[in-house]
Design a protein around this motif. Structure first.
Motif, short mmCIF file in Angstrom:
data_model
loop_
_atom_site.label_atom_id
_atom_site.label_comp_id
_atom_site.label_asym_id
_atom_site.label_seq_id
_atom_site.Cartn_x
_atom_site.Cartn_y
_atom_site.Cartn_z
N THR A 94 -10.59 30.76 15.65
CA THR A 94 -10.37 32.09 14.96
C THR A 94 -9.11 32.73 15.84
N LEU A 95 -9.07 32.45 17.33
CA LEU A 95 -7.87 33.16 18.19
C LEU A 95 -6.79 32.40 17.62
N ILE A 96 -6.52 31.23 17.26
CA ILE A 96 -5.25 30.70 16.83
C ILE A 96 -5.02 31.37 15.57
N ARG A 97 -5.82 31.40 14.72
CA ARG A 97 -5.40 31.91 13.41
C ARG A 97 -4.85 33.47 13.62
N VAL A 98 -5.44 34.22 14.55
CA VAL A 98 -5.13 35.90 14.68
C VAL A 98 -3.67 35.78 15.37
N ALA A 99 -3.42 34.61 16.40
CA ALA A 99 -2.54 34.60 17.11
C ALA A 99 -1.19 34.51 16.35
N ALA A 123 6.05 36.48 21.22
CA ALA A 123 5.74 36.75 22.52
C ALA A 123 5.68 37.92 23.10
N SER A 124 4.76 37.91 24.25
CA SER A 124 4.43 39.04 24.93
C SER A 124 3.97 39.19 26.37
N ASN A 125 4.38 39.81 27.12
CA ASN A 125 3.66 39.88 28.64
C ASN A 125 2.80 41.03 28.75
N ASP A 126 2.73 41.74 27.87
CA ASP A 126 1.87 43.27 27.61
C ASP A 126 0.52 42.73 27.55
N LYS A 127 -0.39 43.30 28.40
CA LYS A 127 -1.81 42.97 28.16
C LYS A 127 -2.42 43.89 26.90
N SER A 128 -1.93 44.59 26.64
CA SER A 128 -2.32 45.32 25.16
C SER A 128 -2.43 44.38 23.87
N MET A 129 -1.54 43.20 24.26
CA MET A 129 -1.65 42.28 23.30
C MET A 129 -3.02 41.56 23.12
N ALA A 130 -3.78 41.50 24.37
CA ALA A 130 -5.27 41.28 24.19
C ALA A 130 -5.89 41.99 23.12
N LEU A 131 -5.76 43.38 23.33
CA LEU A 131 -6.53 44.52 22.45
C LEU A 131 -6.20 44.33 21.01
N ARG A 132 -4.97 43.80 20.63
CA ARG A 132 -4.51 43.46 19.15
C ARG A 132 -5.06 42.44 18.72
N LEU A 133 -5.17 41.27 19.72
CA LEU A 133 -5.69 40.02 19.00
C LEU A 133 -7.42 40.28 18.97
N SER A 134 -7.97 41.05 20.05
CA SER A 134 -9.29 41.01 19.86
C SER A 134 -9.72 41.88 18.72
N ALA A 135 -8.88 42.61 18.42
CA ALA A 135 -9.22 43.61 17.22
C ALA A 135 -9.38 42.82 15.92
N ARG A 136 -8.27 41.82 15.82
CA ARG A 136 -8.12 41.10 14.57
C ARG A 136 -9.28 40.07 14.55
N VAL A 137 -9.52 39.52 15.81
CA VAL A 137 -10.72 38.48 15.75
C VAL A 137 -11.94 39.19 15.26
N THR A 138 -12.38 40.40 15.66
CA THR A 138 -13.43 41.14 15.23
C THR A 138 -13.41 41.48 13.61
N LYS A 139 -12.49 41.83 13.22
CA LYS A 139 -12.03 42.01 11.91
C LYS A 139 -12.28 40.57 11.01
N MET A 140 -11.67 39.47 11.49
CA MET A 140 -11.89 38.17 10.75
C MET A 140 -13.56 37.88 10.79
N VAL A 141 -14.19 38.05 11.70
CA VAL A 141 -15.58 37.48 12.07
C VAL A 141 -16.27 38.40 11.09
N VAL A 142 -16.27 39.78 10.91
CA VAL A 142 -17.07 40.63 10.34
C VAL A 142 -16.76 40.52 8.74
N ASN A 143 -15.58 40.13 8.41
CA ASN A 143 -15.16 39.88 6.77
C ASN A 143 -15.46 38.41 6.45
#
Length: 210
Positions: free
Chosen positions: A177-182, A190-210
């Motif tokens: 799932t993480l590869i898919r949302v990545a 590419a990103s060196n901003d930790k906020s990227m983890a928030l964006r990835l996590s939100a997409r993982v959650t959305k994918m799991v829920v759906n």
């Protein structure tokens, strides 16, 4: 998967966060495998890349091939590979370091100006330990670790793979799932901003829920 869990997958040993994915079609080439093992590796590449939005290609316009696998029995064999030193600077020094470390695998990434992965070179020394690993597990593991710029410690506490009841090697659902949302096209390569983890996590959650 929480933002903290996602962040840990891309946080280096020195504490820096660095996310990168392939920014171009993958053009693989393999050296040192027999036909049976080659077919297994090809299947692993196709399976993992099917999770992304990247295309497979016969050639890369810059390098000819940008995803190279080398299988061998002695690190010194790499010194004899024509033009490899042009792709991997200081190859002789690297080989000395790998021999001293008694390593049986090594992976090198190259990046474009935007920080996206433009090439990956995978080196596998077939020693006694590697020979104990089922071919399907070995190949799938190598491809998974090459599809994103994971942290040095991403899979030290646990493999990204699992074995199903019918003895097939599969990606763990959270890794898949993480590869898919990545590879969500709305995200940067590419990103060196930790906020990227928030964006990835939100997409993982959305994918799991759906």
């Amino acid at each position: 998967m929480t933002p903290e869990e996602v962040e840990s997958y891309f946080t280096r040993k020195d504490g820096t966060f660095l996310f990168a994915r392939w920014g171009r079609p993958v053009a693989p080439v393999v050296f040192g495998l027999d036909d049976n093992s080659l077919a297994i590796l090809k299947g692993a590449i196709e399976a993992v890349m099917s999770l992304t939005n990247q295309q497979m290609s016969e050639t890369d316009p810059e390098l000819g091939s940008n995803f190279m696998f080398f299988f061998f029995s002695n690190w010194l064999e790499l010194i004899e590979v024509p033009n490899l030193d042009k792709l991997v600077p200081n190859m002789s020094t690297l080989v000395e370091q790998l021999i001293e470390a008694e390593a049986n695998q090594y992976r090198i990434f190259r990046f474009d100006n935007a920080g996206a992965i433009r090439a990956c070179f995978v080196f596998i020394k077939i020693d006694e330990n590697i020979m104990q690993v089922p071919a399907q597990t070995l190949m799938l593991s190598q491809v998974v670790q090459s599809v994103l710029l994971w942290s040095d410690d991403a899979f030290k506490s646990g493999s990204p793979l699992l074995v199903s009841d019918d003895h097939h090697t599969l990606l763990k659902p959270n890794v898949s799932t993480l590869i898919r949302v990545a590879y969500d096209p709305t995200l940067p390569d590419a990103s060196n901003d930790k906020s990227m983890a928030l964006r990835l996590s939100a997409r993982v959650t959305k994918m799991v829920v759906n």
